[in-house]
Design an enzyme around this catalytic site. Structure first.
Site, PDB file in Angstrom:
ATOM      1  N   PHE A 121      -0.897   2.177 -10.917  1.00  0.00           N
ATOM      2  CA  PHE A 121      -1.968   3.110 -10.538  1.00  0.00           C
ATOM      3  C   PHE A 121      -1.595   3.801  -9.236  1.00  0.00           C
ATOM      4  O   PHE A 121      -1.252   3.148  -8.249  1.00  0.00           O
ATOM      5  CB  PHE A 121      -3.306   2.377 -10.361  1.00  0.00           C
ATOM      6  CG  PHE A 121      -4.438   3.316 -10.032  1.00  0.00           C
ATOM      7  CD1 PHE A 121      -5.110   3.995 -11.034  1.00  0.00           C
ATOM      8  CD2 PHE A 121      -4.815   3.541  -8.715  1.00  0.00           C
ATOM      9  CE1 PHE A 121      -6.140   4.887 -10.737  1.00  0.00           C
ATOM     10  CE2 PHE A 121      -5.841   4.421  -8.404  1.00  0.00           C
ATOM     11  CZ  PHE A 121      -6.506   5.094  -9.418  1.00  0.00           C
ATOM     12  N   ASP A 139       4.332   2.451  -3.285  1.00  0.00           N
ATOM     13  CA  ASP A 139       2.911   2.720  -3.070  1.00  0.00           C
ATOM     14  C   ASP A 139       2.266   1.425  -2.576  1.00  0.00           C
ATOM     15  O   ASP A 139       2.040   0.496  -3.346  1.00  0.00           O
ATOM     16  CB  ASP A 139       2.293   3.195  -4.392  1.00  0.00           C
ATOM     17  CG  ASP A 139       0.792   3.451  -4.277  1.00  0.00           C
ATOM     18  OD1 ASP A 139       0.169   2.957  -3.323  1.00  0.00           O
ATOM     19  OD2 ASP A 139       0.248   4.124  -5.174  1.00  0.00           O
ATOM     20  N   LYS A 175      -6.209   2.904   1.777  1.00  0.00           N
ATOM     21  CA  LYS A 175      -7.231   1.855   1.746  1.00  0.00           C
ATOM     22  C   LYS A 175      -7.470   1.106   3.063  1.00  0.00           C
ATOM     23  O   LYS A 175      -8.316   1.504   3.841  1.00  0.00           O
ATOM     24  CB  LYS A 175      -6.923   0.894   0.600  1.00  0.00           C
ATOM     25  CG  LYS A 175      -7.118   1.558  -0.777  1.00  0.00           C
ATOM     26  CD  LYS A 175      -7.308   0.561  -1.889  1.00  0.00           C
ATOM     27  CE  LYS A 175      -7.864   1.208  -3.136  1.00  0.00           C
ATOM     28  NZ  LYS A 175      -6.874   1.872  -3.988  1.00  0.00           N
TER      29      LYS A 175
HETATM   30  C1  PLP Z   1      -6.519   3.019  -4.684  1.00  0.00           C
HETATM   31  C2  PLP Z   1      -5.106   3.327  -4.943  1.00  0.00           C
HETATM   32  C3  PLP Z   1      -4.648   4.647  -4.959  1.00  0.00           C
HETATM   33  C4  PLP Z   1      -5.576   5.838  -4.831  1.00  0.00           C
HETATM   34  O1  PLP Z   1      -6.250   5.857  -3.624  1.00  0.00           O
HETATM   35  P1  PLP Z   1      -7.543   6.801  -3.452  1.00  0.00           P
HETATM   36  O2  PLP Z   1      -7.866   6.700  -1.991  1.00  0.00           O
HETATM   37  O3  PLP Z   1      -8.591   6.253  -4.353  1.00  0.00           O
HETATM   38  O4  PLP Z   1      -7.136   8.174  -3.840  1.00  0.00           O
HETATM   39  C5  PLP Z   1      -3.302   4.859  -5.155  1.00  0.00           C
HETATM   40  N1  PLP Z   1      -2.442   3.827  -5.305  1.00  0.00           N
HETATM   41  C6  PLP Z   1      -2.852   2.555  -5.277  1.00  0.00           C
HETATM   42  C7  PLP Z   1      -1.851   1.458  -5.423  1.00  0.00           C
HETATM   43  C8  PLP Z   1      -4.191   2.259  -5.115  1.00  0.00           C
HETATM   44  O5  PLP Z   1      -4.606   0.991  -5.136  1.00  0.00           O
END
Ligand code: PLP
Length: 403
Positions: free
Chosen positions: A136, A221, A250
């Site tokens: 994700f 990421d 986050k």
């Molecule tokens: C939450 C998340 C995102 C997206 O972040 P948003 O602030 O919701 O756009 C991207 N990559 C990972 C691994 C995430 O957990």
């Protein structure tokens, strides 16, 4: 009608229902506890999805944000301000000296910056990004194109990024997918939304080698895994693998919206003047919050605490030995309770009725991503309540089977 129901009605009539109508309406928080609009309290074991690193209403964030908002709340990127430079310096200090930082407002925006950086650094002859099934990376069109969950991606194609998906954790599949047309490999060190599934040992190293052999870039990421979540500043540090590009969001702002894309070596200067931008990115208030988060993690020695409380929590949950629990995955204060069936929603809803906020990250997994300040006593209160929660959820599940 309760205050929650009244608010849910208004929400249902006025908001786009991209999240459905959420079950709880929160009014305030303090530490790891939150209260809903009807005055019920909950132990917050999800922390706004791994965001509220210091819990709620932490004095360091209140102080930093109040001071900054009373001094200078916004400057745009026509001008610089010291907080953003401080934050970039702090992040580089934690990561290695040849990094450069782009500041955004969210996770998906940090990944958009990474995708543009990769395109610029690699050129049009390498159009492919290799990413993981069940990975994700966000909901905007670029980040979504490399997100490995077909049900949320496919309705929105075609995309400008050509993505190839490989099974997560399989080094051979990754090696065979990476070639002369690969611009980058995009990976989470542990699948977050995919259900807190850690990469098998050596997987990130294999990804690094595959990238080096093919001339591709490695993008990690760490939007969910970074900022102390696993007990390390960054999850990849445990593996000793250095990415070329690295994204954060986050937990970084402790509740204020901020994201960061960090490039190392030539990737730090791949985007030049005019190539990218954001009006709000690097906003002084969000940067002040992020600096307070980093300072507090340091000062309160939270990395060690995350490791010890996380281990205590995982061990305590495993020791319950309930038939619904198949195991516990993850590290630090980032855990999935793996369930023996698709009981996630029932367990999360029951936990909520018992005063605990958790999240059914997958149909068969419940995610815990509490504030990094969670105490052993708070962890123990959940461990003590869990058998009752599971018993009540089992009754719900049997009822569903029967009906
Ligand atoms: C939450 C998340 C995102 C997206 O972040 P948003 O602030 O919701 O756009 C991207 N990559 C990972 C691994 C995430 O957990």
């Amino acid at each position: 009608m309760s205050a929650t129901e009244l608010l849910q009605d208004r929400y249902g009539a006025s908001m786009m229902l991209t999240y459905g109508v959420p079950p709880v309406a929160l009014a305030r928080g303090q530490g790891c506890t939150v209260w809903d609009v009807d005055g019920n309290s909950y132990l917050d074991l999800i922390g706004g999805i791994a965001v509220s690193a210091l819990g709620h209403a932490h004095p360091a964030i209140i102080e930093a944000v109040s001071r900054q908002v009373g001094t200078l709340a916004h400057v745009s990127n026509l001008f610089l301000h010291e907080r953003q430079v401080e934050l970039a310096e702090r992040l580089i200090g934690l990561l290695g000296t040849d990094g450069r930082v782009f500041l955004a407002n969210s996770g998906t925006e940090a990944n958009e910056a990474a995708l543009k950086l990769v395109r610029k650094a690699q050129g049009p002859d390498r159009p492919v990004v290799v990413a993981a099934e069940h990975g994700f990376h966000g909901r905007t069109m670029g980040a979504l194109s490399v997100t490995g969950k077909a049900s949320i991606r496919e309705p929105f194609g075609p995309f400008g990024v050509q993505a190839t998906f490989v099974p997560y954790g399989d080094p051979a599949a990754l090696r065979s997918a990476v070639g002369a047309d690969t611009a980058a490999v995009f990976l989470e060190p542990t699948l977050g939304e995919g259900g807190i599934v850690p990469a098998p040992p050596g997987y990130l190293k294999a990804a690094r080698e595959a990238c080096d052999e093919a001339g591709a870039l490695l993008v990690l990421d760490e939007i969910q895994s970074g900022i102390g979540r696993t007990g390390e500043w960054f999850a990849h540090q445990k593996e000793g693998v250095r990415p070329d590009v690295f994204t954060l969001a986050k937990g970084l702002g402790g509740g204020l919206p901020i994201g960061a894309c960090i490039g190392f070596g030539r990737c730090g200067s791949a985007l030049s003047k005019g190539d990218h931008g954001s009006t709000f990115g690097g906003n002084p208030v969000a940067c002040a919050a992020a600096l307070a988060v980093l300072d507090t993690i340091d000062k309160e020695n939270l990395l060690a605490r995350v490791k010890s409380v996380g281990e205590h929590l995982a061990t305590g949950i495993e020791a319950i030995g309930h038939p619904l629990i198949a195991g516990v995955r993850g590290s630090g204060l980032w855990l999935a309770i793996a369930l023996s069936g698709t009981a996630g929603t029932a367990v999360a809803a029951t936990a909520q009725r018992h005063g605990f906020l958790v999240n059914a990250v997958q149909p068969d997994a419940v995610r815990l991503a509490p504030p990094l300040i969670l105490s052993t006593a708070e962890a123990d209160s959940f461990i003590a309540a869990l058998p009752g929660i599971l018993a009540a959820a089992s009754v719900v599940l049997v009822g569903q089977e029967g009906g």
